[in-house]
Design an enzyme around this catalytic site. Structure first.
Site, PDB file in Angstrom:
ATOM      1  N   HIS A 188      56.435  49.205  35.858  1.00  0.00           N
ATOM      2  CA  HIS A 188      56.306  49.395  34.409  1.00  0.00           C
ATOM      3  C   HIS A 188      57.660  49.565  33.731  1.00  0.00           C
ATOM      4  O   HIS A 188      57.789  49.293  32.541  1.00  0.00           O
ATOM      5  CB  HIS A 188      55.367  50.568  34.112  1.00  0.00           C
ATOM      6  CG  HIS A 188      53.937  50.177  34.249  1.00  0.00           C
ATOM      7  ND1 HIS A 188      53.199  49.652  33.215  1.00  0.00           N
ATOM      8  CD2 HIS A 188      53.124  50.143  35.330  1.00  0.00           C
ATOM      9  CE1 HIS A 188      51.993  49.349  33.642  1.00  0.00           C
ATOM     10  NE2 HIS A 188      51.931  49.638  34.914  1.00  0.00           N
ATOM     11  N   ARG A 295      47.812  48.388  26.178  1.00  0.00           N
ATOM     12  CA  ARG A 295      47.550  49.165  27.403  1.00  0.00           C
ATOM     13  C   ARG A 295      47.174  50.598  27.014  1.00  0.00           C
ATOM     14  O   ARG A 295      48.027  51.474  26.927  1.00  0.00           O
ATOM     15  CB  ARG A 295      48.775  49.158  28.306  1.00  0.00           C
ATOM     16  CG  ARG A 295      49.228  47.774  28.750  1.00  0.00           C
ATOM     17  CD  ARG A 295      50.469  47.872  29.642  1.00  0.00           C
ATOM     18  NE  ARG A 295      50.909  46.578  30.101  1.00  0.00           N
ATOM     19  CZ  ARG A 295      51.827  45.822  29.488  1.00  0.00           C
ATOM     20  NH1 ARG A 295      52.405  46.258  28.358  1.00  0.00           N
ATOM     21  NH2 ARG A 295      52.186  44.657  29.975  1.00  0.00           N
ATOM     22  N   ARG A 331      42.736  47.070  25.953  1.00  0.00           N
ATOM     23  CA  ARG A 331      42.196  47.197  27.304  1.00  0.00           C
ATOM     24  C   ARG A 331      41.753  48.634  27.529  1.00  0.00           C
ATOM     25  O   ARG A 331      42.487  49.571  27.221  1.00  0.00           O
ATOM     26  CB  ARG A 331      43.264  46.819  28.339  1.00  0.00           C
ATOM     27  CG  ARG A 331      42.794  46.987  29.784  1.00  0.00           C
ATOM     28  CD  ARG A 331      43.821  46.472  30.770  1.00  0.00           C
ATOM     29  NE  ARG A 331      45.009  47.297  30.838  1.00  0.00           N
ATOM     30  CZ  ARG A 331      46.112  46.974  31.518  1.00  0.00           C
ATOM     31  NH1 ARG A 331      46.170  45.808  32.150  1.00  0.00           N
ATOM     32  NH2 ARG A 331      47.155  47.776  31.550  1.00  0.00           N
ATOM     33  N   GLU A 429      41.331  39.336  37.129  1.00  0.00           N
ATOM     34  CA  GLU A 429      42.500  39.720  37.932  1.00  0.00           C
ATOM     35  C   GLU A 429      42.163  39.932  39.400  1.00  0.00           C
ATOM     36  O   GLU A 429      42.965  40.472  40.161  1.00  0.00           O
ATOM     37  CB  GLU A 429      43.163  40.976  37.335  1.00  0.00           C
ATOM     38  CG  GLU A 429      42.199  42.103  37.049  1.00  0.00           C
ATOM     39  CD  GLU A 429      42.813  43.199  36.185  1.00  0.00           C
ATOM     40  OE1 GLU A 429      44.046  43.352  36.202  1.00  0.00           O
ATOM     41  OE2 GLU A 429      42.051  43.910  35.519  1.00  0.00           O
ATOM     42  N   ASN A 452      49.411  39.541  37.120  1.00  0.00           N
ATOM     43  CA  ASN A 452      50.116  40.453  38.036  1.00  0.00           C
ATOM     44  C   ASN A 452      49.207  40.854  39.198  1.00  0.00           C
ATOM     45  O   ASN A 452      49.550  40.697  40.375  1.00  0.00           O
ATOM     46  CB  ASN A 452      50.576  41.716  37.289  1.00  0.00           C
ATOM     47  CG  ASN A 452      51.461  41.391  36.098  1.00  0.00           C
ATOM     48  OD1 ASN A 452      51.665  40.247  35.759  1.00  0.00           O
ATOM     49  ND2 ASN A 452      51.981  42.418  35.464  1.00  0.00           N
ATOM     50  N   ASP A 453      48.031  41.400  38.869  1.00  0.00           N
ATOM     51  CA  ASP A 453      47.106  41.816  39.919  1.00  0.00           C
ATOM     52  C   ASP A 453      46.472  40.617  40.619  1.00  0.00           C
ATOM     53  O   ASP A 453      46.221  40.662  41.826  1.00  0.00           O
ATOM     54  CB  ASP A 453      46.019  42.737  39.351  1.00  0.00           C
ATOM     55  CG  ASP A 453      46.443  44.197  39.375  1.00  0.00           C
ATOM     56  OD1 ASP A 453      47.218  44.576  40.272  1.00  0.00           O
ATOM     57  OD2 ASP A 453      46.017  44.965  38.488  1.00  0.00           O
ATOM     58  N   ARG A 463      52.478  44.445  44.894  1.00  0.00           N
ATOM     59  CA  ARG A 463      53.534  44.090  43.932  1.00  0.00           C
ATOM     60  C   ARG A 463      54.477  45.240  43.620  1.00  0.00           C
ATOM     61  O   ARG A 463      55.498  45.039  42.961  1.00  0.00           O
ATOM     62  CB  ARG A 463      52.913  43.531  42.656  1.00  0.00           C
ATOM     63  CG  ARG A 463      52.048  44.486  41.865  1.00  0.00           C
ATOM     64  CD  ARG A 463      51.351  43.713  40.733  1.00  0.00           C
ATOM     65  NE  ARG A 463      50.408  44.518  39.962  1.00  0.00           N
ATOM     66  CZ  ARG A 463      50.710  45.100  38.819  1.00  0.00           C
ATOM     67  NH1 ARG A 463      51.913  44.989  38.307  1.00  0.00           N
ATOM     68  NH2 ARG A 463      49.801  45.801  38.161  1.00  0.00           N
ATOM     69  N   CYS A 500      47.375  37.459  29.938  1.00  0.00           N
ATOM     70  CA  CYS A 500      48.092  38.634  29.419  1.00  0.00           C
ATOM     71  C   CYS A 500      49.041  39.210  30.463  1.00  0.00           C
ATOM     72  O   CYS A 500      49.721  40.193  30.204  1.00  0.00           O
ATOM     73  CB  CYS A 500      47.119  39.705  28.933  1.00  0.00           C
ATOM     74  SG  CYS A 500      46.114  40.448  30.233  1.00  0.00           S
TER      75      CYS A 500
END
Length: 539
Positions: A188, A295, A331, A429, A452-453, A463, A500
């Site tokens: 992050h 987020r 989300r 995801e 990402n996921d 990751r 996203c």
């Protein structure tokens, strides 16, 4: 001059002073104190200093997040005045003839455990507050200083690593760059750097004991280098390169107000990802068409208790109203894995990325979920708000979600509270959601692909593990084929699909995504104009 190499997570170059965040975790030693009254006087001085620190934090928080969210600092100030707590510290110092640091630490542990064992949920939550104020007093007693992000000059943040809860509390206007010893390109901290358009290096093998706050530093994201105490010549070169980058940025500004359309007339939406209400400024500044990912979990980080329905409602409403009719996709809570909050008591998991997280927490702990849904439905009445649910793996989960939404709708109706049922979509995801995306498309209003996921689960690569960065390949054919399958299944049922995840900002793939038929790309605000440039230049 000290020079180190690392991994660059956002290219750019800056020159400025360092702000070193050192890990303050240490063992408090029990020592004999001959003068007990002198130790008690030290505690009183530490308490006064803590009160001043907390008052400053309160005033800063009121300006940035409002009185409701800032109230925790007032609670901490009141707890510092608690006679039972301070009497226990003084009594331990006198009867056991020990040092103030040890007495405060032990008293804090004892009181924290006592609160944690109470039946009342509110009192249980105070356990973390007690721990926090005790740690603050110990830091003051041992001469450690809190990093004051409010009064510091714009600086390069130097740290071992940074958690989401630490980065969310920073004054982003004062951050020139990030440099950390650890971390991953998908952390992050990296995401925040890309959002803010500032250089960031991770995996830098520096010794934080050799570096001090105020030291001049050059961070070169293009060369993946950081230089401490640079020569005058290097400073001049850096300033010239910074000017060149500024000129390139100004050229991009000419794209503001232009459409995201290819030369052949194909249009695509370019939205922005954000993590807090304060980030909306970046969205507007970079001319994004909307917010493709808010987020919401960042409302839960950096605090000692759940945000209330009212706090969440005010935050969501403010974003929706500020965006003035542009789409805002929020989300639902995605806590777990690398985003932990102590008060949720999730416990340690051997494999948290595949554990109790996101929608799984919401479906198991319905009260938490319903509080957020009430706030979201209420805020939806004030603008163009959409909800998306993360980590979906089955149609049954979607049915459960809709059942809970129905319950919330009934509660709001009974209470006579204005609300609106917004557009509802899911994040794709997991490989499971990809493979059943044809069925899911019949149930939801849209898909947003969390690359990402999806990459992590498809390639079986954590990751967050920096050792695996060389194996983490978001351009893998399997990932691209999955994205195409999801888009095709969405369109087959008349639904839209976007990305996203971080891959949406990958300029090497922009043209391929447009050709795949993706309807939307949601990227870091700093990447909006760069992606727009790519789209407008393609045939």
């Amino acid at each position: 001059m000290l020079k180190f190499s690392g991994k660059s997570v956002y290219k750019g170059i800056v020159l400025g002073p360092a702000a070193v965040l050192k890990n303050n975790d240490f063992q408090v030693k029990r020592e004999r104190a001959e003068d007990s009254e002198a130790e008690i006087a030290r505690v009183e001085t530490a308490v006064e200093k803590a009160q001043e620190q907390l008052q400053k934090l309160y005033e800063k928080a009121v300006k940035e997040v409002g009185e409701a969210s800032a109230a925790i600092f007032e609670v901490h100030q009141m707890m510092l005045e608690d006679d039972d707590y301070r009497d226990a510290v003084s009594s331990m110092i006198r009867t056991e003839q020990i040092n103030a640091e040890y007495a405060v630490a032990v008293t804090g542990d004892n009181f924290s455990e006592m609160f944690a064992n109470m039946d009342d949920d509110y009192m249980k939550a105070r356990a973390a507050d007690i721990k926090d104020i005790s740690n603050r007093l110990v830091r003051n007693l041992s001469g450690q200083e809190d990093m004051d992000f409010g009064s510091m000059e714009p600086s390069v943040i130097i740290a071992d690593d940074l958690s989401p809860s630490e980065t969310v509390q920073m004054d982003k206007s004062k951050i020139l760059a990030f440099v950390t010893v650890h971390g991953s390109t998908n952390s992050h901290t990296a995401i925040l750097a890309r959002m803010m358009n500032i250089p960031a290096l991770i995996g830098v093998p520096m010794d934080l004991e050799e570096i001090h706050t105020g030291q001049t530093v050059v961070v070169d994201g293009f060369k993946a280098e950081v230089v401490f105490d640079p020569t005058e010549e290097l400073c001049r070169e850096t300033e010239a390169r910074m000017q060149e980058e500024q000129e390139k940025t100004e050229l991009l500004q000419t794209l503001k107000g232009k459409e995201n359309v290819t030369r052949s007339g194909k249009k695509i939406h370019i939205y922005a990802n954000i993590g807090s209400v304060g980030d909306v400024g970046y969205v507007l500044e970079n001319d994004a068409g909307g917010i493709g990912l808010f987020r919401s979990e960042f409302l839960y980080l950096g605090r000692n208790d759940f945000p209330t329905e009212e706090e969440q409602f005010q935050a969501y409403r403010q974003v929706v109203q500020t965006m003035a009719g542009k789409k805002v996709i929020i989300r639902t809570l995605d806590i777990g894995a690398d985003k932990q909050v102590d008060y949720l008591n999730l416990g340690k998991e051997d494999n948290p990325a595949m554990g109790y997280r996101a929608i799984r927490i919401c479906l198991k702990q319905k009260d938490i979920f319903k509080t957020q849904l009430r706030a979201l439905l209420r805020a939806a009445a004030y603008g163009n708000l959409s909800i998306m649910y993360p980590m979906i793996i089955s149609t049954e989960e979607v049915r459960q979600i809709y059942s809970i939404v129905d319950e919330v709708e009934c509660e709001l109706n009974d209470a006579g509270i204005p609300y609106k049922i917004p557009e509802q979509g899911i994040m794709i995801e997991t490989p499971a959601s990809v493979m059943i995306s044809d069925e899911l498309a019949e149930m939801v209003d849209f898909f947003s692909i969390g690359t990402n996921d999806l990459t992590q689960y498809t390639l079986a690569i954590d990751r967050q593990n920096e050792k695996l960065d060389d194996f983490y390949n978001p351009h893998h054919k399997a990932i691209l084929r999955m994205i195409k399958l999801v888009v095709d299944n969405a369109h087959k049922h008349g639904k839209w699909a976007g990305i996203c995840g971080e891959l949406g900002a990958d300029l090497e793939l922009t043209q391929e995504f447009v050709r795949m038929g993706l309807d939307e790309l949601s990227v870091a605000p700093s990447m909006v104009l760069k992606v727009r440039k790519n789209v407008r230049e393609m045939e």
